[in-house]
Motif scaffolding. Structure first.
Motif, short mmCIF file in Angstrom:
data_model
loop_
_atom_site.label_atom_id
_atom_site.label_comp_id
_atom_site.label_asym_id
_atom_site.label_seq_id
_atom_site.Cartn_x
_atom_site.Cartn_y
_atom_site.Cartn_z
N ARG A 1 0.85 -1.01 0.01
CA ARG A 1 0.09 -0.01 0.02
C ARG A 1 0.91 1.25 0.09
O ARG A 1 0.45 2.27 -0.89
CB ARG A 1 -0.89 -0.04 1.08
CG ARG A 1 -1.91 1.00 1.20
CD ARG A 1 -2.95 1.08 2.36
NE ARG A 1 -1.92 1.23 3.45
CZ ARG A 1 -1.98 0.53 4.58
NH1 ARG A 1 -2.92 -0.49 4.63
NH2 ARG A 1 -1.10 0.94 5.51
N SER B 1 -3.59 2.96 -2.87
CA SER B 1 -4.87 2.27 -2.44
C SER B 1 -5.80 2.15 -3.70
O SER B 1 -6.55 1.16 -3.66
CB SER B 1 -5.67 2.64 -1.50
OG SER B 1 -6.24 3.56 -1.63
N SER B 2 -5.66 2.93 -4.60
CA SER B 2 -6.53 2.75 -5.73
C SER B 2 -6.55 1.59 -6.66
O SER B 2 -7.50 1.53 -7.64
CB SER B 2 -6.58 4.13 -6.59
OG SER B 2 -6.25 5.15 -5.84
N LEU C 1 -5.44 -4.22 -1.49
CA LEU C 1 -6.59 -4.63 -0.49
C LEU C 1 -7.35 -5.90 -1.13
O LEU C 1 -8.12 -6.36 -0.27
CB LEU C 1 -7.64 -3.45 -0.28
CG LEU C 1 -7.21 -2.19 0.10
CD1 LEU C 1 -7.92 -1.06 0.16
CD2 LEU C 1 -6.67 -2.46 1.55
N MET D 1 -6.06 6.94 6.03
CA MET D 1 -4.45 6.95 5.65
C MET D 1 -4.15 5.41 5.40
O MET D 1 -3.11 5.24 5.01
CB MET D 1 -3.75 7.22 6.92
CG MET D 1 -3.91 8.57 7.48
SD MET D 1 -3.45 9.78 6.32
CE MET D 1 -3.68 11.38 7.26
N SER D 2 -5.20 4.49 5.48
CA SER D 2 -4.94 2.98 5.22
C SER D 2 -5.64 2.25 4.32
O SER D 2 -5.55 1.20 3.88
CB SER D 2 -4.59 2.39 6.46
OG SER D 2 -5.79 2.63 7.24
N SER D 3 -6.93 2.96 3.88
CA SER D 3 -7.84 1.83 3.18
C SER D 3 -8.10 2.54 1.69
O SER D 3 -7.43 3.26 1.20
CB SER D 3 -9.17 1.72 3.97
OG SER D 3 -9.89 1.18 3.47
N LEU D 4 -9.57 2.38 1.16
CA LEU D 4 -9.62 2.69 -0.07
C LEU D 4 -9.65 4.05 -0.45
O LEU D 4 -9.68 4.51 -1.62
CB LEU D 4 -11.11 2.09 -0.28
CG LEU D 4 -12.32 2.62 0.18
CD1 LEU D 4 -13.52 1.95 -0.62
CD2 LEU D 4 -12.40 2.23 1.58
N TYR D 5 -9.52 4.93 0.52
CA TYR D 5 -9.68 6.47 0.01
C TYR D 5 -8.33 7.09 0.16
O TYR D 5 -8.18 8.25 0.27
CB TYR D 5 -10.65 7.28 0.92
CG TYR D 5 -12.08 6.68 0.64
CD1 TYR D 5 -12.74 6.37 -0.44
CD2 TYR D 5 -12.98 6.64 1.85
CE1 TYR D 5 -13.97 5.94 -0.66
CE2 TYR D 5 -14.09 6.24 1.63
CZ TYR D 5 -14.78 5.79 0.55
OH TYR D 5 -16.08 5.21 0.39
N THR D 6 -7.17 6.28 0.55
CA THR D 6 -6.02 6.85 0.67
C THR D 6 -5.50 7.73 -0.33
O THR D 6 -4.85 8.81 -0.24
CB THR D 6 -5.05 5.70 1.05
OG1 THR D 6 -5.41 4.70 1.73
CG2 THR D 6 -3.77 6.32 1.85
N ASP D 7 -5.79 7.29 -1.61
CA ASP D 7 -4.99 7.87 -2.88
C ASP D 7 -5.76 9.33 -3.10
O ASP D 7 -5.03 10.34 -3.16
CB ASP D 7 -4.91 7.06 -3.72
CG ASP D 7 -4.12 6.00 -4.00
OD1 ASP D 7 -3.02 6.08 -2.71
OD2 ASP D 7 -3.94 5.36 -4.74
N ASN E 1 -17.62 -2.71 -0.73
CA ASN E 1 -16.61 -3.67 -1.10
C ASN E 1 -16.88 -4.83 -1.84
O ASN E 1 -16.45 -6.03 -1.63
CB ASN E 1 -15.75 -3.85 0.11
CG ASN E 1 -14.52 -3.00 0.23
OD1 ASN E 1 -13.99 -2.45 -0.58
ND2 ASN E 1 -14.27 -2.80 1.60
N THR F 1 -7.61 9.99 -9.24
CA THR F 1 -6.92 8.59 -8.83
C THR F 1 -7.65 7.33 -9.41
O THR F 1 -6.90 6.33 -9.63
CB THR F 1 -6.57 8.58 -7.46
OG1 THR F 1 -8.07 9.10 -6.75
CG2 THR F 1 -5.75 9.70 -6.90
#
Lengths: 295, 403
Positions: free
Chosen positions: A119, A124-125, A225, B36-42, B203, B258
């Motif tokens: 990551r 994450s995208s 993920l 900061m760690s999942s699907l919206y981080t970028d 998800n 993104t």
């Protein structure tokens, strides 16, 4: 043709086929888990991360080295399998004498670390990975448009699943493996190098996960993920099938894919939970799983 | 000798006291709360921290006697985690303002805490239009976009160009429901029809079943009322099943640059979406993007990052004027009273209900042959003037309005 449960038969056949395709992924992934658990007694929580690594290594091969999909199918399982062997040699083999729980916690930790590293590096995208040119397009089956690539996935998964089952259940090598898990000291006394056999088995299980990752890359987004999203479902499949049962994990993998597909038609909101509902029911009725032996 | 020493010390102390008032300092502490760690981080994440810092640098805070400090945290997309962090920041760590907060559920929770503690909350990442509707607060400014603006921008444009029958593929939680409802209203008000919809769990990996249902509905438009990985997977799999080639169109109701980068132009081409900001809009946005990407692993700014930058900048201007960050309500009042002007969104205003008003844009993703390189992805289809881009003040049911 009359409707079946209020759904036109064409649509229903389409959904059944889609379920079968998803089932192919579940079967391949749970097969690797079943092999590792059945023969090594390790609950390999790193499996999802290793599946994700498979997809990423395929992406790296394509974008950094220009190596395409077909070679990736071969190279990726080997390279990721080697990292699995490294993990087994340096960490896992210290835990064999301890309770299952230690292996589970260690592999879970390793999975989180691998996922975090990817990551950090890739965001994450997710990243794009196209369908190989030879398998683009699709076939009109009358009741649905079937992408060629999905058809290929089902065929390959079936072949790999049955081949693995055959090797473990029907060959001499397989019988050594099974014997080694029952009584390692005895098998060792026949001059067979049991630790090496265990290492290679773990490597093979990891290679299966990586192989599935390559198959998945053109369908799903190659994302850090992707393994975490799938691993819980796959564990449920393994539990329902019976921990360690090879045939059990193959059959339940395909079967649950179909059930999940049908749920998406009749009650889509429940499609992510239906597998766990089945798991609870199976555990209540048959605690060792549908195909499991009581240990 | 002893006496001389104390005289000297006294002189030094006096000099220090005399010098102090020359740089009367105001302290501000800003908390960037993000995924900061999942699907919206970028689309938010570390980039949002960077954007907020860039705003303080560009404002020249130090030279103006403002001492700005930053903290950041990961809300893990959980409302309880988010509101706990907010409470701790306000109570213990002396944070004056929280910015960003992608995920509508978390944002609504932080909205409540901020009001209770009389601090400031500048929303950039979250979408729900409830933040300036029934749950509006005198302490909150919703900067970048909202579900109403997305529905209005994309929905209207598509219905007007002939896409008058819709099928929705909706993420099964508050955000998806709101986006579907807002878009359905727009479609129906323009004479279009909604033929059906399906609610997929958050998800979901495989959307093919849902896409087949959308296909058999024969709707001209499949509206994707989802976000992040769900949108990306549904677009990717729609391409695999040849849905667009067979005559249906996809409408991405919330798509970030993104996501397009992750999909690749091959898959994303032709997609239409509404956004508040695109990095390749004008010289100022390009200059910002260049600096931003250089410090963010090449990831170009999303509209969320732009919103964090611009809202932080405007906040610091208000602090400069009020000379204190202590009274959140007063600071937001000052922000509302001052017309906004920044390099990324241009001139605008903040309405009574906390809604920041600016133009929105309808973009179309370029064909691979039209793109000149990495991150050259959008062409502008239409500009939606600020006056039409957001929900009219009277329709929001915000208690701060009227009276």
């Amino acid at each position: 043709m009359p409707d079946i449960f209020g759904i036109p038969p064409q649509a229903l056949f389409g959904q059944l086929l889609l379920g079968l395709i998803n089932g192919a992924f579940y079967a391949l992934l749970s097969l690797g888990l079943a092999v590792i658990f059945g023969l090594l007694n390790i609950i390999n929580f790193t499996h999802g991360a290793q599946y994700m690594m498979g997809a990423f290594v395929a992406w790296m091969l394509l974008n950094w080295l220009g190596v395409g999909y077909w070679w990736a199918l071969l190279i990726v399982p080997v390279t990721v399998g080697l990292t699995g062997i490294l993990i087994e040699r340096t960490m896992l083999h210290r835990l064999y004498k301890l309770d299952h729980l230690y292996g589970l916690l260690l592999t879970f930790g390793i999975a989180l670390i691998i996922q975090g590293l990817f990551r950090n590096q890739f965001g994450s995208s997710g990243l794009p990975y196209g369908i190989p040119a030879q398998l683009r397009g699709g076939t009109d089956l009358g009741f649905m448009f079937m992408p060629n690539y999905r058809g290929w996935v089902v065929v390959v998964s079936l072949v790999v699943c049955l081949a693995t089952w055959f090797v473990i259940e029907k060959t001499k090598l397989g019988s050594y493996l099974r014997a080694a898990t029952e009584n390692p000291a005895l098998v060792q006394s026949f001059g067979i190098n049991v630790p090496r056999m265990i290492t290679l088995t773990y490597g093979f299980g990891v290679a299966l996960a990586a192989f599935t990752g390559v198959l998945a890359a053109p369908i799903y987004q190659v994302s850090p993920l992707m393994g975490a999203d799938l691993i819980i479902i796959v564990f449920a499949v393994v539990v329902i099938g019976g921990m360690g049962s090879i045939m059990g994990s193959i059959l339940t993998g395909f079967g649950l894919g179909i059930i999940e597909g049908l749920t998406k038609v009749f009650y889509p909101e429940a499609s992510s939970t239906v597998i766990f509902v089945i798991m609870v029911i199976v555990l209540l009725i048959k605690p060792a799983g549908l195909f499991g032996r009581a240990r | 000798m002893k006496r001389l020493k104390s005289v000297l010390l006294g002189a030094v102390a006096l000099a220090a006291v005399a010098a102090a008032p020359a740089v009367a300092q105001t302290n501000v502490k800003i908390g960037v709360l993000s995924d900061m760690s999942s699907l919206y981080t970028d689309l938010a994440g570390a980039g949002s921290v960077l954007a907020a810092r860039m705003a303080a640098d560009d404002f020249g805070a130090a030279a103006k006697g403002l001492r700005v400090e930053f903290v950041s945290a990961d809300h893990q997309n959980k409302a309880d985690v988010g509101s706990n962090i907010a409470r701790q920041w306000y109570d213990r760590d002396g944070v004056d303002m929280i910015v960003d907060v992608p995920n509508s559920g978390v944002a609504l929770a932080v909205n409540g805490v901020t009001r209770e503690k009389n601090k400031v909350f500048l929303v950039s990442g979250a979408a729900t239009s409830a933040l300036t509707g029934e749950q509006c607060s005198p302490n909150t400014v919703h900067w970048t976009y909202d579900t109403w603006a997305l529905a209005n921008g994309t929905g209207k444009a598509i219905v007007q160009t002939g896409g008058d029958t819709w099928f929705f593929l909706t993420a099964d939680y508050a955000f998806g429901h709101q986006l579907e409802a807002d878009t359905s209203n727009v479609v129906k008000s323009l004479g279009g029809r909604v033929l059906g919809g399906v609610r997929a769990p958050l998800n979901t990996n495989d959307f093919s079943s849902f896409l087949l249902q959308a296909q058999s509905s024969r709707a001209k438009i499949i509206g994707l009322a989802n976000a992040g990985g769900d949108t990306v997977n549904s677009i990717k799999q729609a391409a695999e099943f040849g849905i667009v080639k067979r005559g249906q169109s996809l409408a991405g109701l919330l798509v970030f640059i993104t996501d397009v980068h992750g999909l690749g132009l091959d898959t994303a081409q032709g997609l239409i979406m509404t956004e508040a900001f695109y990095w390749d809009q004008n010289d100022a946005s390009r200059a910002f993007a260049k600096r931003f990407a250089a410090a963010n692993k090449g990831i170009h700014p999303t509209m969320v990052h732009a919103g964090v930058y611009a809202s932080t900048l405007h906040y610091l201007k208000a602090i400069e004027a009020t000379k204190s960050a202590a009274d959140g309500k007063a600071v937001v009042e000052k922000m509302k009273a001052t017309p906004t002007d920044d390099p990324l969104f241009g001139k605008g205003e903040i309405r009574k209900d906390g809604r920041k008003i600016h133009d929105m844009y309808l973009y179309e993703v370029k064909q691979p042959s039209e793109s000149k390189g990495a991150w050259d992805y959008y062409k502008t289809r239409a500009t939606i003037p600020a006056a039409q881009a957001f929900r009219p003040l009277a329709e929001g049911k915000c208690p701060l309005v009227g009276g």
